[in-house]
Design a protein around this motif. Structure first.
Motif: not given
Length: 349
Positions: A113-142
């Motif tokens: 379920k997690v990987r399906r949801a992350s794929a929908m918003v193109e986050l597969d390459d960021f799953l290991h990162r913490k929110p502080a390491e993301l841009s605003g757009g990436q955080r909104q996609r999380v």
């Protein structure tokens, strides 16, 4: 899937009315946008649907069942906030997974379920990162993925793009539009941005001071605003509104004379959109000096002052003139809207 009914829903704090007598049925799988300026009651309406605010009056029904007394967790809605509301100590994967743990979903299904949801918003390459390491757009996609993973009956989105810069807003808006088509889940979206409303919504509810002003498709609201407030709020630029009066079928205002209007004599507000008028050599119904010009790339926006109003017209991108040069503007009466000078209500059909 979910149909939502709001039956005469109100919210009051003492003598202050936040939402007044809101009555609407939101169809299953519909994308509904609540639009209006700050303080108009749109977020309060959404929070009442979510269960984060108690309705002072009226009934809220989801799939025919009254939910006024249900806790937020029991309403099967997922909310995406302006502030993202991510857990800073968890990586992206665990942030997305968190709703599944809280709802005690079978752990064996979590990874899929997690990987399906992350794929929908193109986050597969960021799953290991913490929110502080993301841009605003990436955080909104999380935040979007965390809502998607729940597979709720209803999505509630409260100004989800307002913290993003202009370019990110455009791309994330496109992503939300695509997601709504793919997920086919009833969605209520709150914004003060009329471009978001026009591009995302199946229907728009325009609100002011807690009261619904108009409900309709983006096209209906743009083409036939119910009152002067809606006319001034929808469109970029907003509809031109000029105070004047009608006498014998002709609208008169300083430097303006537009014949052929079907309206009773008296004071009115005339409205027309920038794209529904043309700059001509002479013989137009509006004749005034240029107040300002803006080059937009595909057009030139020419503005003149009529009384206290600034009137804008889209001219050809090759149009050139100087401030204070006289200009003639042609407005076809078929593109004119008339509003009551006292109430602002639309006059005629």
């Amino acid at each position: 899937m979910a149909e939502i009914q709001l039956k005469n829903v109100s919210k009051r704090w003492g003598s202050f009315v936040g939402v007044d007598n809101f009555d609407l049925t939101i169809a299953d799988r519909e994308f509904l946008v609540l639009l209006g300026p700050s303080g108009c009651g749109k977020t309060t309406t959404m929070r009442m649907i979510a269960g984060l605010e108690d309705a002072t009056g009226g009934d809220i029904l989801i799939d025919g069942s009254r939910v006024n007394d249900l806790e937020p967790k029991d309403r099967d809605v997922a909310m995406v906030f302006q502030s993202y509301a991510l857990y800073p100590n968890m990586n992206v994967y665990e942030n997305i997974r968190f709703p599944l743990k809280v709802r005690r979903v079978d752990p064996g299904t979590h990874d899929e379920k997690v990987r399906r949801a992350s794929a929908m918003v193109e986050l597969d390459d960021f799953l290991h990162r913490k929110p502080a390491e993301l841009s605003g757009g990436q955080r909104q996609r999380v935040a979007l993925a965390r809502a998607i993973v729940r597979e709720p009956n209803v999505f509630l989105m409260d100004e989800p793009l307002s913290n993003l810069d202009a370019k990110l807003r455009v791309s994330t808006r496109a992503q939300i539009k695509n997601l709504s088509h793919e997920l086919a889940v009833t969605t209520i979206y709150v914004t003060h941005d009329q471009i978001e409303a026009m591009t995302l919504a199946d229907r728009v509810v325009v609100m002011k001071n807690g009261v619904v002003q108009q409900i309709g498709s983006p096209t209906e609201i743009y083409d036939r605003p119910a009152n002067a407030f809606v006319a001034s709020f929808i469109g970029n630029p907003a509809m031109n509104l000029v105070e004047g009066e009608v006498a014998d079928g002709t609208f008169h205002a300083p430097n303006v004379s537009i014949p052929g209007l079907s309206a009773a004599d008296g004071k009115v507000v005339l409205g027309f959109r920038a794209e529904d008028a043309n700059v001509v050599q002479n013989g137009g119904q509006i004749n005034a000096p240029i107040y300002t010009m803006e080059l937009l790339g595909d057009a030139t926006m020419v503005s003149v002052r009529i009384g206290g109003a600034l009137v804008s017209v889209k001219a050809d991108k090759t149009f050139r003139a100087e401030i204070d040069d006289p200009v003639s503007i042609e407005v076809h009466q078929g593109h004119c809207h008339l509003f009551d000078a006292e109430t602002g209500a639309r006059i005629g059909g």
